[in-house]
Design an enzyme around this catalytic site. Structure first.
Site, PDB file in Angstrom:
ATOM      1  N   SER A 137       0.537  -1.481   0.042  1.00 25.79           N
ATOM      2  CA  SER A 137       0.005   0.156   0.161  1.00 25.79           C
ATOM      3  C   SER A 137       1.051   1.345   0.059  1.00 25.79           C
ATOM      4  CB  SER A 137      -0.738   0.354   1.361  1.00 25.79           C
ATOM      5  OG  SER A 137      -1.345   1.290   1.127  1.00 25.79           O
TER       6      SER A 137
ATOM      7  N   TYR B 277      -1.390  -1.173  10.791  1.00 24.92           N
ATOM      8  CA  TYR B 277      -1.555  -1.932   9.477  1.00 24.92           C
ATOM      9  C   TYR B 277      -0.713  -0.848   8.506  1.00 24.92           C
ATOM     10  CZ  TYR B 277      -3.721  -1.068   4.846  1.00 24.92           C
ATOM     11  OH  TYR B 277      -3.613  -1.550   3.436  1.00 24.92           O
TER      12      TYR B 277
ATOM     13  N   LYS C 156       2.200  -3.835   6.780  1.00 22.44           N
ATOM     14  CA  LYS C 156       3.077  -3.967   5.036  1.00 22.44           C
ATOM     15  C   LYS C 156       4.010  -3.536   4.766  1.00 22.44           C
ATOM     16  CE  LYS C 156      -1.215  -5.108   3.161  1.00 22.44           C
ATOM     17  NZ  LYS C 156      -1.149  -5.960   2.833  1.00 22.44           N
TER      18      LYS C 156
HETATM   19  C1  UD1 Z   1      -6.718   5.393   4.131  1.00 23.06           C
HETATM   20  C2  UD1 Z   1      -5.429   5.359   4.978  1.00 23.06           C
HETATM   21  C3  UD1 Z   1      -4.663   4.322   4.549  1.00 23.06           C
HETATM   22  C4  UD1 Z   1      -5.910   3.492   3.403  1.00 23.06           C
HETATM   23  C5  UD1 Z   1      -6.006   3.354   2.618  1.00 23.06           C
HETATM   24  C6  UD1 Z   1      -7.187   2.711   1.007  1.00 23.06           C
HETATM   25  C7  UD1 Z   1      -6.333   6.416   6.893  1.00 23.06           C
HETATM   26  C8  UD1 Z   1      -4.617   7.318   7.892  1.00 23.06           C
HETATM   27  N1  UD1 Z   1      -5.055   5.734   5.720  1.00 23.06           N
HETATM   28  O1  UD1 Z   1      -5.726   6.556   3.257  1.00 23.06           O
HETATM   29  O2  UD1 Z   1      -3.732   3.295   5.136  1.00 23.06           O
HETATM   30  O3  UD1 Z   1      -4.343   2.382   3.019  1.00 23.06           O
HETATM   31  O4  UD1 Z   1      -6.860   4.176   3.332  1.00 23.06           O
HETATM   32  O5  UD1 Z   1      -7.481   3.128   0.997  1.00 23.06           O
HETATM   33  O6  UD1 Z   1      -7.036   6.328   7.170  1.00 23.06           O
HETATM   34  N2  UD1 Z   1     -12.082  11.996   3.826  1.00 23.06           N
HETATM   35  C9  UD1 Z   1     -13.098  12.794   4.769  1.00 23.06           C
HETATM   36  N3  UD1 Z   1     -13.580  13.124   5.092  1.00 23.06           N
HETATM   37  C10 UD1 Z   1     -14.135  11.230   5.318  1.00 23.06           C
HETATM   38  C11 UD1 Z   1     -13.237  10.242   4.558  1.00 23.06           C
HETATM   39  C12 UD1 Z   1     -12.013  10.840   5.023  1.00 23.06           C
HETATM   40  O7  UD1 Z   1     -12.773  14.248   4.706  1.00 23.06           O
HETATM   41  O8  UD1 Z   1     -15.237  10.758   6.451  1.00 23.06           O
HETATM   42  C13 UD1 Z   1     -10.590  12.398   2.908  1.00 23.06           C
HETATM   43  C14 UD1 Z   1      -9.693  12.537   4.003  1.00 23.06           C
HETATM   44  O9  UD1 Z   1      -9.348  13.327   4.702  1.00 23.06           O
HETATM   45  C15 UD1 Z   1      -8.638  12.390   3.154  1.00 23.06           C
HETATM   46  C16 UD1 Z   1      -9.857  11.396   1.796  1.00 23.06           C
HETATM   47  O10 UD1 Z   1     -10.490  11.545   1.686  1.00 23.06           O
HETATM   48  O11 UD1 Z   1      -7.842  13.427   2.698  1.00 23.06           O
HETATM   49  C17 UD1 Z   1      -9.442  10.455   1.464  1.00 23.06           C
HETATM   50  O12 UD1 Z   1      -9.040   9.449   2.490  1.00 23.06           O
HETATM   51  P1  UD1 Z   1      -9.326   7.941   3.117  1.00 23.06           P
HETATM   52  O13 UD1 Z   1     -10.404   7.258   2.095  1.00 23.06           O
HETATM   53  O14 UD1 Z   1      -9.785   7.611   4.439  1.00 23.06           O
HETATM   54  O15 UD1 Z   1      -7.856   7.097   2.401  1.00 23.06           O
HETATM   55  P2  UD1 Z   1      -6.437   8.076   3.093  1.00 23.06           P
HETATM   56  O16 UD1 Z   1      -6.681   8.773   3.667  1.00 23.06           O
HETATM   57  O17 UD1 Z   1      -5.557   7.939   1.549  1.00 23.06           O
END
Ligand code: UD1
Length: 339
Positions: free
Chosen positions: A124, A149, A153
């Site tokens: 990842s 997690y 990895k």
């Molecule tokens: C997350 C994980 C990462 C994992 C990946 C799998 C964390 C910190 N990291 O990454 O380890 O490999 O998912 O796909 O959890 N966001 C919102 N509102 C929400 C959810 C997310 O604004 O309810 C934003 C987050 O701040 C971020 C973006 O959406 O900017 C993507 O978030 P997310 O889907 O959780 O992925 P990652 O943070 O990139």
């Protein structure tokens, strides 16, 4: 070529199994259903029109694992089986390390004893930790992971490097996935986690279905195009197809340790994704701006140059396809449940 696919009923595993079958590979599937459903197997058979040789097996169960190798002439393994919830990993580090690290050690040991040295491992972008530069290259700094997690990895990547250094006959491909979203275009398989999702797309989908009231956007004051976090979303079917390229690469090179980023190479902000979803699916996604999420960074996207040049990897589906297919899957799932 007979390929063992572990975690074959999970989100990435199931889509990859479909592509392997569609491309004429013989597959043996393994899953313990810890985070997947049995009916995925029927759906894969429906999509491909092919029967799957399947074992319900936990990878920690070495005897059963050995039995699979005894009964099938496995030549390559694609290892997807792992836990993947970041928050849960902080609460349950032991089970994450057992399930994500010990199980790989079991698998490698069994592979070695059967002389099977071809492996594709699901890693990842999380191994890049707080991502010091974008776009991230395979040579960018890894480490500084912020949760078990991510660390699991990273540990497995190190184990695979040690293994390759000990015996150059191993033929290993490590894929570092960025943010896979979307679903199979048939609407039969996809991602629909139970409970309140931690990741963005599953959350948006639940808001669209009115199962959740409103999306919380974690921060709008990042140094990005519109202040919201930027990520590299890749359609799950493009990601699945990359594994076919990985299989071909391993067949061609015979040995080595190869690492590839898999994303699209394009950063998309939270607001851009929300707006695309609204437009493509003609639904409202109410949202409010919430505080930044701990551990988040402003931007994370890949350089996919290496995968393009060495594997011929060219993701074809854009953000609109990802939004359409993600929603199409849950709508179809609802219909099926009603019937
Ligand atoms: C997350 C994980 C990462 C994992 C990946 C799998 C964390 C910190 N990291 O990454 O380890 O490999 O998912 O796909 O959890 N966001 C919102 N509102 C929400 C959810 C997310 O604004 O309810 C934003 C987050 O701040 C971020 C973006 O959406 O900017 C993507 O978030 P997310 O889907 O959780 O992925 P990652 O943070 O990139």
């Amino acid at each position: 070529m007979k390929i063992l696919v572990t975690g074959c009923c999970g989100y990435i595993g199931s889509h990859t199994l479909v592509e392997l079958l569609n491309n004429g590979y013989e597959v043996v599937g393994l899953d313990n259903f810890s985070n997947s459903k049995k009916d995925v197997l029927d759906k894969i058979e429906k999509i491909t029109g092919k029967q799957i040789v399947f074992y319900e097996c936990d990878m920690l169960d070495k005897d059963n694992l050995r039995k699979i190798f005894q009964e099938n002439k496995i030549e390559m393994v694609i290892d997807f089986a792992a836990y993947k919830a970041v928050g849960e990993s902080v609460e349950k580090p032991i089970s994450y390390y057992i399930n994500n690290v010990s199980s790989v050690l079991m698998l490698l040991d069994v592979m070695k004893s059967f002389g099977v040295k071809n492996l594709i491992f699901s890693s990842s972008a999380t191994v890049y930790g707080m991502a010091e530069e974008v776009p991230l290259k395979e040579t960018s700094f890894v480490g500084g992971t912020t949760n078990p997690y991510g660390t699991s990895k990273l540990f497995v990547e190190k184990i695979l490097m040690d293994l390759y250094n000990s015996d150059n006959d191993w033929n290993i491909c490590i894929f570092r996935y960025f943010n896979p979203i979307g679903a199979h275009s048939s609407g039969l398989i996809g991602e629909n986690p139970n409970g309140v999702p931690a990741n963005l797309m599953p959350y948006i989908v639940k808001v669209a279905k009115k199962e959740l009231e409103c999306l919380n956007i974690f921060g709008d004051d990042y140094d990005t195009v519109d202040g919201t976090g930027v990520r590299d979303y890749i359609h799950i079917m493009d990601l699945a197809l990359a594994h076919i390229l990985g299989v071909k690469k391993l067949c061609e090179v015979k040995s080595g340790l190869h690492i590839y980023n898999l994303g699209t190479g394009k950063g998309i902000s939270v607001l851009e994704l929300v707006n695309a979803f609204k437009k493509v699916n003609n639904v409202d996604i109410p949202y409010k701006i919430a505080p930044r999420r701990a551990g988040d960074i402003a931007e994370c996207y890949a350089s996919i140059r290496k995968a393009r040049e060495e594997l011929g990897f060219i993701p074809k589906r854009g953000i609109d396809d990802m939004c359409f297919d993600a929603y199409n899957y849950v709508l179809k799932e609802n219909e099926n449940e009603k019937n």
